[in-house]
Design an enzyme around this catalytic site. Sequence first.
Site, PDB file in Angstrom:
ATOM      1  N   THR A 122       1.596  10.092  13.464  1.00 13.41           N
ATOM      2  CA  THR A 122       2.690  10.208  12.683  1.00 13.41           C
ATOM      3  C   THR A 122       2.434  10.700  11.154  1.00 13.41           C
ATOM      4  OG1 THR A 122       2.352   7.903  11.481  1.00 13.41           O
ATOM      5  CG2 THR A 122       2.748   7.935  13.978  1.00 13.41           C
ATOM      6  N   ASN A 162      -3.711   4.361   8.587  1.00 11.70           N
ATOM      7  CA  ASN A 162      -4.233   4.927   7.356  1.00 11.70           C
ATOM      8  C   ASN A 162      -3.193   5.473   6.569  1.00 11.70           C
ATOM      9  OD1 ASN A 162      -6.092   7.455   6.344  1.00 11.70           O
ATOM     10  ND2 ASN A 162      -4.400   8.621   7.101  1.00 11.70           N
ATOM     11  N   SER A 214      -8.848   0.360   4.595  1.00 10.85           N
ATOM     12  CA  SER A 214      -8.779  -0.518   3.415  1.00 10.85           C
ATOM     13  C   SER A 214      -9.353   0.237   2.226  1.00 10.85           C
ATOM     14  CB  SER A 214      -9.466  -1.919   3.586  1.00 10.85           C
ATOM     15  OG  SER A 214      -9.515  -2.424   2.366  1.00 10.85           O
ATOM     16  N   TYR A 267      -2.790  -1.445  -6.388  1.00 16.22           N
ATOM     17  CA  TYR A 267      -3.260  -0.738  -5.364  1.00 16.22           C
ATOM     18  C   TYR A 267      -4.637  -1.810  -5.044  1.00 16.22           C
ATOM     19  CZ  TYR A 267      -6.355   2.469  -2.396  1.00 16.22           C
ATOM     20  OH  TYR A 267      -7.001   3.007  -1.309  1.00 16.22           O
ATOM     21  N   LYS A 322      -4.913  -3.557  -1.152  1.00 19.17           N
ATOM     22  CA  LYS A 322      -6.067  -3.721  -0.176  1.00 19.17           C
ATOM     23  C   LYS A 322      -6.580  -4.999  -0.074  1.00 19.17           C
ATOM     24  CE  LYS A 322      -5.735   0.929   0.776  1.00 19.17           C
ATOM     25  NZ  LYS A 322      -5.135   1.002   2.187  1.00 19.17           N
ATOM     26  N   THR A 343     -10.424  13.853  -1.685  1.00 21.56           N
ATOM     27  CA  THR A 343      -9.059  13.985  -0.928  1.00 21.56           C
ATOM     28  C   THR A 343      -8.209  14.203  -2.005  1.00 21.56           C
ATOM     29  OG1 THR A 343      -8.502  11.815  -0.665  1.00 21.56           O
ATOM     30  CG2 THR A 343      -9.850  12.706   1.170  1.00 21.56           C
TER      31      THR A 343
END
Length: 273
Positions: free
Chosen positions: A32, A83, A134, A148, A152, A183
């Site tokens: 997705t 994710n 997580s 953030y 988590k 990333t």
Amino acid sequence: MAKTIFITGASRGFGKLWAEAFLQRGDNVVATVRDLSTLDDLISKYGDRILPLELNVNDRAADIAAIQQAKQHFGSIDVLINNAGYGLFGSIEETTEQQAREQMETNFFGLLWLTQAVLPVMREQGHGHIIQLSSVLGLVTLPILGLYNASKFAVEGLSETLAAEVKDFGINITLIEPNGFATDWSGASALRTETLPAYDDVRKAFFDGTANDAMWGIPEATIPAVLKLIDEPNPPLRLFLGNQGLPWVKQVYDSRFAEWENWREISATAQGK
């Protein structure tokens, strides 16, 4: 034996890397994304073994429909990998209501809606594995990432509870807790608050402290660990990715236990008997 794996946030980063790794070894993948064109390379290479779906995980009705479409298309869903998510950089005082709500909507509620949607499918099958992305920041915190961190921490509490609720249905839950990886999580995927000068020193300390390239893991190196996790019949509830998280968490928790012990007698008096 090939598995059917449903993974969100598959346009880039871990999601894209892992989706392709699953496809390369012969698994079926439901991927997705918000922009289907980001999957053109995988579609052309792997054909009908990938089901690309346009999805905003914040939309609960769309999440339910996507799970049902995946079930109808492949006949089962063996693994759900939640994710999708992003980082919000800024102090808590700087964070607007909209930014706070949107952070929780994607990182927590989107994950919750998809988890709820897949549970009936996995209960009917008598097996399944839900993997929640997580972070080490779901166990310990850093300044400038307060919302953030909160999102988590919420994922951690939800998922640990869920593991106890569904174990008798043959459903496993795993929290993946990466440390920092190279990333675009802190780049193009991230959002930032409008800054207040009062927090300039805190912000500088944060970015100076994370500027060391040696502390950032190589995203491609996570693939063998994730494949092993997918295939493990008795997977762990928590899995760190990278070599930074476990020592850091241990250091922080040792400090917490020491403080709790120092206040043990005061705590006990609050029992009243």
